[in-house]
Design a protein around this motif. Structure first.
Motif, PDB file in Angstrom:
ATOM      1  N   GLY A  30       3.966 -12.540 -14.982  1.00 40.14           N
ATOM      2  CA  GLY A  30       2.834 -11.931 -14.413  1.00 40.14           C
ATOM      3  C   GLY A  30       1.687 -12.511 -14.872  1.00 40.14           C
ATOM      4  O   GLY A  30       0.713 -12.520 -14.112  1.00 40.14           O
ATOM      5  N   THR A  31       1.766 -13.038 -16.135  1.00 36.10           N
ATOM      6  CA  THR A  31       0.200 -13.541 -16.532  1.00 36.10           C
ATOM      7  C   THR A  31       0.321 -14.986 -16.837  1.00 36.10           C
ATOM      8  O   THR A  31      -0.519 -15.636 -16.677  1.00 36.10           O
ATOM      9  CB  THR A  31      -0.203 -12.824 -17.978  1.00 36.10           C
ATOM     10  OG1 THR A  31      -0.021 -11.385 -17.671  1.00 36.10           O
ATOM     11  CG2 THR A  31      -1.599 -13.245 -18.336  1.00 36.10           C
ATOM     12  N   LEU A  32       1.749 -15.191 -17.692  1.00 39.31           N
ATOM     13  CA  LEU A  32       1.702 -16.950 -18.035  1.00 39.31           C
ATOM     14  C   LEU A  32       2.898 -17.424 -17.615  1.00 39.31           C
ATOM     15  O   LEU A  32       3.805 -16.654 -17.477  1.00 39.31           O
ATOM     16  CB  LEU A  32       1.528 -16.868 -19.599  1.00 39.31           C
ATOM     17  CG  LEU A  32       0.404 -16.230 -20.246  1.00 39.31           C
ATOM     18  CD1 LEU A  32       0.547 -16.169 -21.708  1.00 39.31           C
ATOM     19  CD2 LEU A  32      -1.154 -17.035 -19.977  1.00 39.31           C
ATOM     20  N   LYS A  34       5.733 -20.207 -18.622  1.00 41.11           N
ATOM     21  CA  LYS A  34       6.092 -20.866 -19.808  1.00 41.11           C
ATOM     22  C   LYS A  34       6.845 -22.043 -19.467  1.00 41.11           C
ATOM     23  O   LYS A  34       7.812 -21.970 -18.486  1.00 41.11           O
ATOM     24  CB  LYS A  34       6.939 -19.783 -20.983  1.00 41.11           C
ATOM     25  CG  LYS A  34       5.622 -19.224 -21.471  1.00 41.11           C
ATOM     26  CD  LYS A  34       5.156 -18.085 -21.021  1.00 41.11           C
ATOM     27  CE  LYS A  34       6.238 -17.037 -20.199  1.00 41.11           C
ATOM     28  NZ  LYS A  34       5.442 -15.936 -19.660  1.00 41.11           N
ATOM     29  N   GLY A 174       4.976  -8.739 -22.982  1.00 43.50           N
ATOM     30  CA  GLY A 174       4.420  -9.660 -21.965  1.00 43.50           C
ATOM     31  C   GLY A 174       3.359  -8.797 -21.277  1.00 43.50           C
ATOM     32  O   GLY A 174       2.396  -8.144 -21.960  1.00 43.50           O
ATOM     33  N   SER A 175       3.232  -8.977 -20.105  1.00 46.37           N
ATOM     34  CA  SER A 175       2.171  -8.268 -19.272  1.00 46.37           C
ATOM     35  C   SER A 175       2.638  -6.764 -19.470  1.00 46.37           C
ATOM     36  O   SER A 175       1.712  -5.682 -19.674  1.00 46.37           O
ATOM     37  CB  SER A 175       2.251  -8.542 -17.590  1.00 46.37           C
ATOM     38  OG  SER A 175       2.375  -9.854 -17.578  1.00 46.37           O
ATOM     39  N   GLY A 198       0.592  -6.045 -22.766  1.00 46.35           N
ATOM     40  CA  GLY A 198      -0.331  -7.188 -23.153  1.00 46.35           C
ATOM     41  C   GLY A 198      -1.204  -7.338 -21.794  1.00 46.35           C
ATOM     42  O   GLY A 198      -2.467  -7.563 -21.899  1.00 46.35           O
ATOM     43  N   PHE A 214      -8.533 -14.317 -23.375  1.00 48.41           N
ATOM     44  CA  PHE A 214      -7.781 -13.624 -24.057  1.00 48.41           C
ATOM     45  C   PHE A 214      -7.925 -13.859 -25.460  1.00 48.41           C
ATOM     46  O   PHE A 214      -8.159 -13.205 -26.411  1.00 48.41           O
ATOM     47  CB  PHE A 214      -6.353 -13.905 -23.772  1.00 48.41           C
ATOM     48  CG  PHE A 214      -5.480 -13.064 -24.630  1.00 48.41           C
ATOM     49  CD1 PHE A 214      -4.904 -11.870 -24.280  1.00 48.41           C
ATOM     50  CD2 PHE A 214      -4.861 -13.528 -25.820  1.00 48.41           C
ATOM     51  CE1 PHE A 214      -4.401 -11.048 -25.039  1.00 48.41           C
ATOM     52  CE2 PHE A 214      -4.024 -12.758 -26.715  1.00 48.41           C
ATOM     53  CZ  PHE A 214      -3.621 -11.452 -26.348  1.00 48.41           C
ATOM     54  N   PHE A 307       3.985 -13.062 -25.362  1.00 50.71           N
ATOM     55  CA  PHE A 307       2.605 -13.943 -25.770  1.00 50.71           C
ATOM     56  C   PHE A 307       1.693 -13.014 -26.304  1.00 50.71           C
ATOM     57  O   PHE A 307       0.590 -13.337 -26.608  1.00 50.71           O
ATOM     58  CB  PHE A 307       2.252 -14.506 -24.523  1.00 50.71           C
ATOM     59  CG  PHE A 307       2.583 -16.102 -24.968  1.00 50.71           C
ATOM     60  CD1 PHE A 307       2.022 -16.622 -26.018  1.00 50.71           C
ATOM     61  CD2 PHE A 307       3.299 -17.064 -24.202  1.00 50.71           C
ATOM     62  CE1 PHE A 307       2.347 -17.844 -26.266  1.00 50.71           C
ATOM     63  CE2 PHE A 307       3.544 -18.179 -24.562  1.00 50.71           C
ATOM     64  CZ  PHE A 307       3.062 -18.769 -25.418  1.00 50.71           C
TER      65      PHE A 307
END
Ligand SMILES: Nc1ncnc2c1ncn2[C@@H]1O[C@H](COP(=O)(O)OP(=O)(O)OP(=O)(O)O)[C@@H](O)[C@H]1O
Ligand SMILES: CC(C)(CO)[C@@H](O)C(=O)NCCC(=O)O
Length: 400
Positions: A30-32, A34, A174-175, A198, A214, A307
């Motif tokens: 949802g955010t990053l 990898k 995570g998110s 997160g 962030f 993360f």
């Protein structure tokens, strides 16, 4: 060069690009986003035939990350470094030149068409929870000095006994947050989750502090004092402990509680104090929910990944204190060096699970063996657990 940060458009350095890259795996969250991929050492390429069958090939596992909102930067990075050619050929139709790459996370669904359009390869979707577990098991079993505890500013590596690893609780922050009881390789159950994760920290933090990144928010939290905004037990009890129920005067009674009666506007609070209170609130809450779930199933070991952790001292300290406090010292919070790459590593591992041990190089039409990482008890990885600034990990893979 830090390929881990979004916005990187460049090419890999010579050493890496001259080596053969294979097994690109993605975890699109949802955010990053990898990325994990393998590059053979140049020495291995001198005599291709020697390394062709049934031998170990030395190389490196590479890790990179991008913001999901900047997926085009990520695709450009993949394209300019030809990472997408490190997929495998469609097993049901070997005659076709269709290349598939492994991907997990919600973005494997959301961006499948975009990836096909921009990279000309298709996504083979891997189940997100399965990948998280496979990645965590791999790291715990194969990477020396991967797991550690963090308390009072001290990092201590944990020795993992392969015969006494399961069951454990995996908390991936995570998110959002997933809590998974892991009983063995491929044996697991997602027992809980929370949407306060997160994404909540970064989302609320951005709104409340006007931070641009962030890492800036984390840095702010480092300098802040949460007592300015949090209502402590001592604030309620006239400076006293509430010893009868085990609460010291400095325990947070109510996160952000002082903001009710302070009569101050948002601008009158220091962003660093807000960041600090927010980080404590989120970390404490996750630590507590994790512990309660560990208690439900009698789990003593809790590994935290995702993360959100970002190897940040204060985050880890808060989570450790929460787990220690609620379990009365019975349960332990542990962290992982490759915290954010569990899902991507799991997708990488799935190249083996599905037996993609041969492929055709789409560039030359030549037949290449695909490096097959051994997992489970037959492990060979890695030559050492050296993290090299988190960018790559020395390892060897088995060429079938
Ligand atoms: N550079 C960064 N940019 C944005 N968020 C970051 C960064 N570094 C760490 N984070 C934190 O990590 C979180 C994302 O972690 P992670 O990549 O593990 O989850 P995700 O896969 O994006 O989410 P989900 O699994 O819920 O879909 C963010 O919500 C934020 O708290
Ligand atoms: C939805 C996922 C699994 C996507 O990674 C993650 O963001 C998550 O676990 N969120 C928490 C959802 C919940 O259990 O309330």
């Amino acid at each position: 060069m830090d390929v881990r940060d979004s916005g990187f458009h460049g090419k890999l350095d010579d050493d890496q690009s001259e080596s053969q890259i294979s097994h690109l795996a993605l975890d699109i969250g949802g955010t990053l986003i990898k990325l994990v991929y393998f590059s053979r050492n140049k020495d291995n390429l001198i005599d291709e035939n020697k390394n062709r069958k049934n031998s170990f090939v030395e190389g490196r596992l590479h890790f990179a990350k991008f913001e999901t909102s900047k997926i085009n930067d990520c695709l450009e990075f993949i394209l300019s470094n030809k990472l997408h050619l490190g997929g495998f050929q469609h097993h049901e139709d070997p005659a076709s030149d269709k290349i598939l790459i492994k991907a997990t996370g919600g973005g494997a669904y959301r961006f499948a068409d975009l990836i096909k359009e921009k990279l000309g390869v298709s996504i083979e979707k891997e189940e997100e929870m399965e990948c998280l577990v496979a990645g965590a098991n791999f790291l715990l079993k194969a990477v020396h000095q991967e797991a550690y505890t963090y308390m009072d500013g001290r990092k201590e590596f944990v020795h993992i006994d392969h015969n006494d690893l399961y069951p454990y609780l995996l908390v991936n922050i995570g998110s959002g947050v997933s809590m998974i009881k892991v009983d063995g390789d491929g044996k697991f159950e997602r027992i809980s989750g929370t949407s306060v994760g997160g994404g909540t920290f970064w989302g609320l933090g951005r709104l409340l502090t006007k931070c641009k990144s962030f890492d800036e928010l984390l840095e702010l939290s480092h300098q802040g004092n949460n007592r300015v905004i949090d209502m402590l037990v001592g604030d309620i009890y006239g400076g006293l402990d509430y010893s009868k129920i085990g609460l010291s005067s400095t325990t947070i009674a109510s996160s952000f509680g002082k903001a009710i009666s302070d009569n101050r506007e948002l601008e009158e609070y220091k962003p660093e104090d807000i960041a600090r209170s927010l980080l404590r609130m989120i970390s404490n809450n996750i630590g507590q929910i994790a512990y309660l779930n560990a208690l439900r199933f009698g789990l003593k070991r809790i590994f935290f990944g995702g993360f959100f952790i970002r190897s940040h001292a204060f985050t880890m300290d808060t989570i450790s204190v929460a787990v220690n406090f609620w379990s009365k010292g019975e349960a332990k919070a542990m962290f992982l060096n490759h915290e954010g790459f569990l899902g991507a590593l799991g997708a990488f591992m799935s190249y083996v699970k599905h037996g993609h041990d041969d492929s055709i190089s789409p560039q030359s039409g030549q037949r290449y063996p695909v490096c097959t990482p051994l997992v489970g008890d037959k492990i060979c990885y890695p030559l050492n657990g050296d993290l090299n600034d988190n960018d790559s990990l020395e390892c060897s893979v088995y060429v079938a």
